[in-house]
Write an enzyme that holds these catalytic residues in place. Sequence first.
Site, PDB file in Angstrom:
ATOM      1  N   CYS A 144     -24.244   4.354   3.222  1.00  0.00           N
ATOM      2  CA  CYS A 144     -24.410   3.278   2.234  1.00  0.00           C
ATOM      3  C   CYS A 144     -23.931   1.928   2.768  1.00  0.00           C
ATOM      4  O   CYS A 144     -24.462   0.896   2.384  1.00  0.00           O
ATOM      5  CB  CYS A 144     -23.685   3.629   0.953  1.00  0.00           C
ATOM      6  SG  CYS A 144     -21.939   3.987   1.216  1.00  0.00           S
TER       7      CYS A 144
ATOM      8  N   ASN B 274     -25.794  11.908   1.296  1.00  0.00           N
ATOM      9  CA  ASN B 274     -25.681  11.442   2.690  1.00  0.00           C
ATOM     10  C   ASN B 274     -24.348  11.770   3.355  1.00  0.00           C
ATOM     11  O   ASN B 274     -24.295  11.979   4.560  1.00  0.00           O
ATOM     12  CB  ASN B 274     -26.017   9.953   2.794  1.00  0.00           C
ATOM     13  CG  ASN B 274     -25.166   9.088   1.926  1.00  0.00           C
ATOM     14  OD1 ASN B 274     -24.772   9.485   0.839  1.00  0.00           O
ATOM     15  ND2 ASN B 274     -24.854   7.897   2.385  1.00  0.00           N
TER      16      ASN B 274
ATOM     17  N   GLY C 180     -24.664   6.898  -5.802  1.00  0.00           N
ATOM     18  CA  GLY C 180     -26.099   7.074  -5.560  1.00  0.00           C
ATOM     19  C   GLY C 180     -26.822   5.743  -5.629  1.00  0.00           C
ATOM     20  O   GLY C 180     -26.218   4.680  -5.420  1.00  0.00           O
TER      21      GLY C 180
ATOM     22  N   GLU D 269     -20.862   3.740  -7.772  1.00  0.00           N
ATOM     23  CA  GLU D 269     -20.844   3.435  -6.333  1.00  0.00           C
ATOM     24  C   GLU D 269     -22.293   3.446  -5.873  1.00  0.00           C
ATOM     25  O   GLU D 269     -22.877   4.501  -5.641  1.00  0.00           O
ATOM     26  CB  GLU D 269     -20.015   4.486  -5.580  1.00  0.00           C
ATOM     27  CG  GLU D 269     -18.546   4.517  -5.965  1.00  0.00           C
ATOM     28  CD  GLU D 269     -17.746   3.343  -5.394  1.00  0.00           C
ATOM     29  OE1 GLU D 269     -18.249   2.663  -4.472  1.00  0.00           O
ATOM     30  OE2 GLU D 269     -16.635   3.091  -5.878  1.00  0.00           O
TER      31      GLU D 269
HETATM   32  P1  NAD Z   1     -29.803   9.180  -5.976  1.00  0.00           P
HETATM   33  O1  NAD Z   1     -29.482   8.097  -6.908  1.00  0.00           O
HETATM   34  O2  NAD Z   1     -31.211   9.595  -5.816  1.00  0.00           O
HETATM   35  O3  NAD Z   1     -29.006  10.522  -6.375  1.00  0.00           O
HETATM   36  C1  NAD Z   1     -27.616  10.539  -6.630  1.00  0.00           C
HETATM   37  C2  NAD Z   1     -27.293  11.625  -7.628  1.00  0.00           C
HETATM   38  O4  NAD Z   1     -27.945  11.340  -8.855  1.00  0.00           O
HETATM   39  C3  NAD Z   1     -27.706  13.032  -7.218  1.00  0.00           C
HETATM   40  O5  NAD Z   1     -26.650  13.927  -7.505  1.00  0.00           O
HETATM   41  C4  NAD Z   1     -28.918  13.323  -8.075  1.00  0.00           C
HETATM   42  O6  NAD Z   1     -29.053  14.668  -8.435  1.00  0.00           O
HETATM   43  C5  NAD Z   1     -28.683  12.482  -9.308  1.00  0.00           C
HETATM   44  N1  NAD Z   1     -29.930  12.012  -9.916  1.00  0.00           N
HETATM   45  C6  NAD Z   1     -31.074  11.631  -9.267  1.00  0.00           C
HETATM   46  N2  NAD Z   1     -32.012  11.217 -10.148  1.00  0.00           N
HETATM   47  C7  NAD Z   1     -31.457  11.348 -11.380  1.00  0.00           C
HETATM   48  C8  NAD Z   1     -31.911  11.079 -12.697  1.00  0.00           C
HETATM   49  N3  NAD Z   1     -33.145  10.608 -12.955  1.00  0.00           N
HETATM   50  N4  NAD Z   1     -31.073  11.311 -13.729  1.00  0.00           N
HETATM   51  C9  NAD Z   1     -29.821  11.768 -13.502  1.00  0.00           C
HETATM   52  N5  NAD Z   1     -29.340  12.051 -12.274  1.00  0.00           N
HETATM   53  C10 NAD Z   1     -30.128  11.848 -11.223  1.00  0.00           C
HETATM   54  O7  NAD Z   1     -29.148   8.741  -4.584  1.00  0.00           O
HETATM   55  P2  NAD Z   1     -29.181   9.464  -3.182  1.00  0.00           P
HETATM   56  O8  NAD Z   1     -30.561   9.499  -2.658  1.00  0.00           O
HETATM   57  O9  NAD Z   1     -28.447  10.771  -3.278  1.00  0.00           O
HETATM   58  O10 NAD Z   1     -28.293   8.478  -2.313  1.00  0.00           O
HETATM   59  C11 NAD Z   1     -28.808   7.319  -1.741  1.00  0.00           C
HETATM   60  C12 NAD Z   1     -28.310   6.065  -2.436  1.00  0.00           C
HETATM   61  O11 NAD Z   1     -26.929   6.178  -2.708  1.00  0.00           O
HETATM   62  C13 NAD Z   1     -28.453   4.823  -1.570  1.00  0.00           C
HETATM   63  O12 NAD Z   1     -28.848   3.753  -2.386  1.00  0.00           O
HETATM   64  C14 NAD Z   1     -27.032   4.578  -1.069  1.00  0.00           C
HETATM   65  O13 NAD Z   1     -26.760   3.273  -0.695  1.00  0.00           O
HETATM   66  C15 NAD Z   1     -26.243   5.020  -2.231  1.00  0.00           C
HETATM   67  N6  NAD Z   1     -24.913   5.424  -1.803  1.00  0.00           N
HETATM   68  C16 NAD Z   1     -23.855   4.675  -2.207  1.00  0.00           C
HETATM   69  C17 NAD Z   1     -22.589   5.028  -1.789  1.00  0.00           C
HETATM   70  C18 NAD Z   1     -21.372   4.251  -2.197  1.00  0.00           C
HETATM   71  O14 NAD Z   1     -20.266   4.734  -1.973  1.00  0.00           O
HETATM   72  N7  NAD Z   1     -21.493   3.069  -2.784  1.00  0.00           N
HETATM   73  C19 NAD Z   1     -22.408   6.128  -0.954  1.00  0.00           C
HETATM   74  C20 NAD Z   1     -23.532   6.843  -0.572  1.00  0.00           C
HETATM   75  C21 NAD Z   1     -24.774   6.499  -1.011  1.00  0.00           C
END
Ligand code: NAD
Length: 453
Positions: free
Chosen positions: A243, A114, A187, A209
């Site tokens: 987020c 994002n 994520g 995070e």
């Molecule tokens: P996501 O968890 O789907 O993906 C994040 C990362 O994890 C990506 O690089 C992806 O390739 C990897 N990933 C996905 N599935 C995986 C698996 N099964 N095994 C290993 N790695 C895997 O998250 P997203 O859709 O990219 O982001 C959205 C989420 O992130 C929302 O919940 C948001 O609130 C959160 N977020 C948090 C912050 C923060 O700073 N706290 C910032 C941005 C987003």
Amino acid sequence: MNFQEILNSQKKFFRTQKTKDIKFRKDNLEKLKKLLSENEKLLLDGIFKDFGKSKFDTILTEISFVKKDIDYYIKNLNALSKPKNIWTNIVNLPGSSKIYPEPLGNTFIIGAWNYPYQLSLSPMVAAMAAGNTCILKPSEISFHSSNAMAKIINENFPSEYLFVAEGGVPETTELLKLRFDKIFFTGSTAVGKIVYEAAAKNLTPVTLELGGKSPAIVSKKANLDIAAKRIVWGKFLNAGQTCVATDYILVENSVKDELINNIKNYLEKFQYNEGSEQYTQIINDKNFERLTKLIDAKKVIYGGKTDASKRFIEPTLMDNVTWEDAVMKEEIFGPILPILTFTKFEDALEIIADHEKPLAAYLFTDNESEKELFTQRISFGGGCINETVMHLGNDNLPFGGVGNSGMGHYHGKFGFDAFSHQKSVLSKSTWGEPDLKYPPYTKEKLKWIKKLM
Ligand code: NAD
């Protein structure tokens, strides 16, 4: 791509001690900053292709953000990395005590889509400042942005120091099997659990995070115009794909109508039109479909229009929402803003405490005792009073979640600490040797130990 080989080369490079040198750290941070400027067009084009994010937003929330971090570390690196003299207690005299911040070593950073640049590069900058090597895996969902980072970093830094590994779940799963000294993940909570479990196998420390449903409470004692303006800005920035965006509003019943009118007013003023400079697309079809399913047409009081071909969702307000609605069952992460009400201030806090600890919480009020209750009674990662989102723009505040919204912190000093170990060393003099701790143990010695300790 053989990730193990790259990590092996990073392990070898770390052992040369080069990354610990302060000049090496500063030079490489400087170099990265210069590369971000020289490659601005590549970065802007990449993110625009991914989800139509404008130049203004990208510079404000991504590129300048990372450059500001670089400047912070260059300016503060000497102080942050300097061994700190610590008071030595009486039983350890004569002697001195010091804390040596040392880099953890070989780090692995997993980014989210994002804010693809900020969420990948800001942790990497902190890792570099703390003297580590790094493998960075940006999100494959924002793949043009991921390509841009891979090009800039892999063509300009040796892979034994920094390396961008592109890919999705299979690649991340492979990388998570390796033995790193630190994993930093941004994520979802669901994937955060997978990362935590994988890290546990090697006892690798993690920063997670994560996300959650972040509320904005609006009391009848609030400046309702400012509340509306600041909620709207923080919510519809990046089309709600932030987020720490307000996930839902909890407004005191008696001022709901006025707040809604003010929100509508700012929605008109800020011109969140399809393809406009101030608005972005939904990242992909999967998220577009997920979000459209959360919109209950019967409850929409503003917006609600969607266009699948452009992955556009109008800023959408929903009224009379309850916790039974689909929109309240998951983190929204898009431009839909549900409005719920309360009658007594304490009730709003109880509603928040009934659910998972949010990443952020916001309160709008001019009443001091409400501010006090908000900061004392409920747990959340971080937040603002009479503002939204901007707490993460203050480097002196740690940024991170609590409970389901994450663990650990970064930004500024906290980012440096996230990638450091605080090594403590007691240095004793060889003169002066009280006999107290040595056998044979006597009643007299015990009496002194009780006194001294
Ligand atoms: P996501 O968890 O789907 O993906 C994040 C990362 O994890 C990506 O690089 C992806 O390739 C990897 N990933 C996905 N599935 C995986 C698996 N099964 N095994 C290993 N790695 C895997 O998250 P997203 O859709 O990219 O982001 C959205 C989420 O992130 C929302 O919940 C948001 O609130 C959160 N977020 C948090 C912050 C923060 O700073 N706290 C910032 C941005 C987003």
